[in-house]
Design a protein around this motif. Structure first.
Motif, short mmCIF file in Angstrom:
data_model
loop_
_atom_site.label_atom_id
_atom_site.label_comp_id
_atom_site.label_asym_id
_atom_site.label_seq_id
_atom_site.Cartn_x
_atom_site.Cartn_y
_atom_site.Cartn_z
N CYS A 140 -24.33 -37.91 -24.99
CA CYS A 140 -23.36 -37.95 -23.95
C CYS A 140 -22.68 -36.64 -23.75
O CYS A 140 -23.07 -35.67 -24.30
CB CYS A 140 -22.37 -39.08 -24.16
SG CYS A 140 -20.79 -38.66 -24.68
N ASP B 281 -29.96 -42.90 -21.51
CA ASP B 281 -28.98 -43.56 -20.65
C ASP B 281 -27.87 -44.12 -21.53
O ASP B 281 -28.09 -45.04 -22.31
CB ASP B 281 -29.64 -44.69 -19.85
CG ASP B 281 -30.63 -44.16 -18.82
OD1 ASP B 281 -30.18 -43.71 -17.76
OD2 ASP B 281 -31.84 -44.18 -19.10
N ARG C 98 -24.11 -45.84 -21.72
CA ARG C 98 -23.13 -46.62 -20.96
C ARG C 98 -21.95 -46.93 -21.88
O ARG C 98 -22.11 -47.54 -22.93
CB ARG C 98 -23.77 -47.91 -20.44
CG ARG C 98 -24.95 -47.64 -19.52
CD ARG C 98 -25.65 -48.89 -19.06
NE ARG C 98 -26.21 -49.68 -20.15
CZ ARG C 98 -27.34 -49.37 -20.81
NH1 ARG C 98 -28.02 -48.28 -20.49
NH2 ARG C 98 -27.79 -50.15 -21.77
N THR D 185 -28.15 -39.63 -18.46
CA THR D 185 -27.25 -40.34 -17.55
C THR D 185 -26.10 -40.95 -18.35
O THR D 185 -26.34 -41.68 -19.32
CB THR D 185 -27.98 -41.45 -16.78
OG1 THR D 185 -29.09 -40.89 -16.08
CG2 THR D 185 -27.04 -42.12 -15.78
N THR E 217 -22.76 -43.37 -17.89
CA THR E 217 -22.01 -44.30 -17.04
C THR E 217 -20.76 -44.73 -17.79
O THR E 217 -20.85 -45.21 -18.93
CB THR E 217 -22.84 -45.53 -16.68
OG1 THR E 217 -24.04 -45.12 -16.01
CG2 THR E 217 -22.06 -46.47 -15.76
N ASP F 150 -17.36 -47.20 -17.58
CA ASP F 150 -16.75 -48.35 -16.89
C ASP F 150 -15.32 -48.49 -17.40
O ASP F 150 -15.09 -48.77 -18.58
CB ASP F 150 -17.56 -49.61 -17.19
CG ASP F 150 -17.13 -50.79 -16.33
OD1 ASP F 150 -15.98 -50.79 -15.82
OD2 ASP F 150 -17.94 -51.72 -16.16
N THR G 19 -16.81 -48.07 -12.04
CA THR G 19 -17.85 -47.29 -12.71
C THR G 19 -17.98 -45.88 -12.15
O THR G 19 -17.84 -45.65 -10.95
CB THR G 19 -19.21 -47.99 -12.64
OG1 THR G 19 -19.52 -48.28 -11.27
CG2 THR G 19 -19.19 -49.28 -13.45
N VAL H 87 -20.51 -42.21 -12.78
CA VAL H 87 -21.80 -41.76 -13.33
C VAL H 87 -21.86 -40.25 -13.30
O VAL H 87 -21.47 -39.61 -12.30
CB VAL H 87 -22.98 -42.36 -12.54
CG1 VAL H 87 -24.30 -41.74 -12.99
CG2 VAL H 87 -23.03 -43.87 -12.73
#
Length: 333
Positions: free
Chosen positions: A13, A52, A54, A278, A280, A282, A304, A306
């Motif tokens: 990240c 990815d 999140r 990526t 994301t 929230d 959200t 991104v």
């Protein structure tokens, strides 16, 4: 597997940026435990094609796509280190774990190509640099110093001579009073993974973050240190003031903020860069505010945000601040 057997590499990240705000640590103590992604023994042929990540208040999920560039299969050990718990710092924090009664206190799960994997768990305890795992086990004490109820019950079962042995070893304070447990616990899940040649391998994991909550005041939010830590801009400061004005604690000039940490910088040892990354984030509610440091973030929904990168080299650990007047949303009990 010892900590020396695994070199840090993959966490994932980057710090990202959206609506901005920052926390203040006023009357409430703050606590957070850093965690991140998977750790892999370094290999020049294993690349990370995509990642990815999140991040939410209640769940962090990461999907990796690995690629083995060698002509033959390779077997490497993968690990997920749990955040270290330092008993010497617990008296100054309001720390609580998602699952305090489990060694797996973040509820870590993992799948490989969609199939659940049951990793091994290695748990150790240290006082400074000295390992004290065997001593604690010999006396029947849990290794996690945050498991206070179990620890206090175990200490009460010990004979006075055994209690004094632990005190003299520096592991706890006087058991006649409310004892402090002063060692540090470190744990990791790990398993051996085969990377087939010439095809991609998908590894996914999830866990519950250990968040730190703070009382937030406008005077704290506008300090240079907080603004730098969370990339708080002028619009963010205005948002903090609006939340404080609507807060149940407005007479005290306070609202609530939560920090969700994520280790990024251990992901620098792959064979090449992360092909596609990526992130994301929230924030959980349209009325909440979020702040984290990365330019070029897109808002993709009411809650959200991104951020994407190609050929990515992680550059900074992630500190996400979410500010709201809803204690239930922030997980504050």
């Amino acid at each position: 597997m010892t900590s020396g057997a695994i070199r840090s590499i993959l966490a994932a990240c980057a710090v990202a940026c959206a609506l901005a705000l920052s926390p203040a640590r006023a009357n409430d103590s703050a606590a957070a435990l850093d965690a991140g992604g998977l750790v892999l023994v370094r290999d020049p042929d294993i690349t990370l094609a995509s990642e990815d990540l999140r991040i939410g208040l209640d769940r962090i999920a990461v999907d990796y796509v690995f690629r083995n560039g060698a002509a033959t299969a390779k077997t490497l050990r993968i690990a997920f280190p749990l955040p270290a718990i330092d008993g010497a710092q617990l008296s100054t924090s309001a720390l609580s774990l998602p699952f305090e009664d489990r060694a797996n206190f973040v509820g870590f799960t993992v799948t490989v190509d969609g199939v659940p994997v049951t990793p091994q768990l290695e748990e150790r305890a240290y006082l400074g640099q000295r390992e004290v795992t065997d001593l604690l086990k010999r006396h029947g004490l849990p290794l996690n110093p945050l498991r206070r109820n179990d620890l206090e019950a175990a200490v009460k079962r010990l004979k006075p001579a055994a209690q004094q042995e632990l005190v003299k070893a520096g592991l706890m304070s006087d058991p006649a009073e409310m004892p402090e447990f002063l060692w540090r616990s470190e744990a990791k899940f790990h398993w051996e993974q085969n990377f087939p040649p010439g095809r991609e391998l998908r590894v996914s994991h999830t866990y519950v973050p250990v968040k730190g909550n703070h009382l937030l005041a406008a005077d704290e939010a506008k300090t240079p240190a907080y603004r730098a830590r969370y990339c708080l801009d002028d619009d963010g400061l205005a948002g903090v003031r609006r939340l404080i004005a609507a807060s149940p604690m407005k007479d005290q000039g306070l609202t609530r903020a939560v920090e969700v940490p994520y280790i990024v910088t251990t992901a620098r040892n792959w064979a090449g860069r992360i092909g596609r990354f990526t992130l994301t984030v929230d924030k959980g509610s349209p009325t909440a505010l979020v702040s984290f440091c990365r330019k070029g973030v897109r808002k993709t929904g009411p809650t959200t945000f991104v951020w994407e990168a190609k050929d990515y080299v992680p550059d900074a650990d992630l500190r996400i601040l979410i500010v709201a007047n809803d204690d239930a949303l922030l997980g504050i009990r």
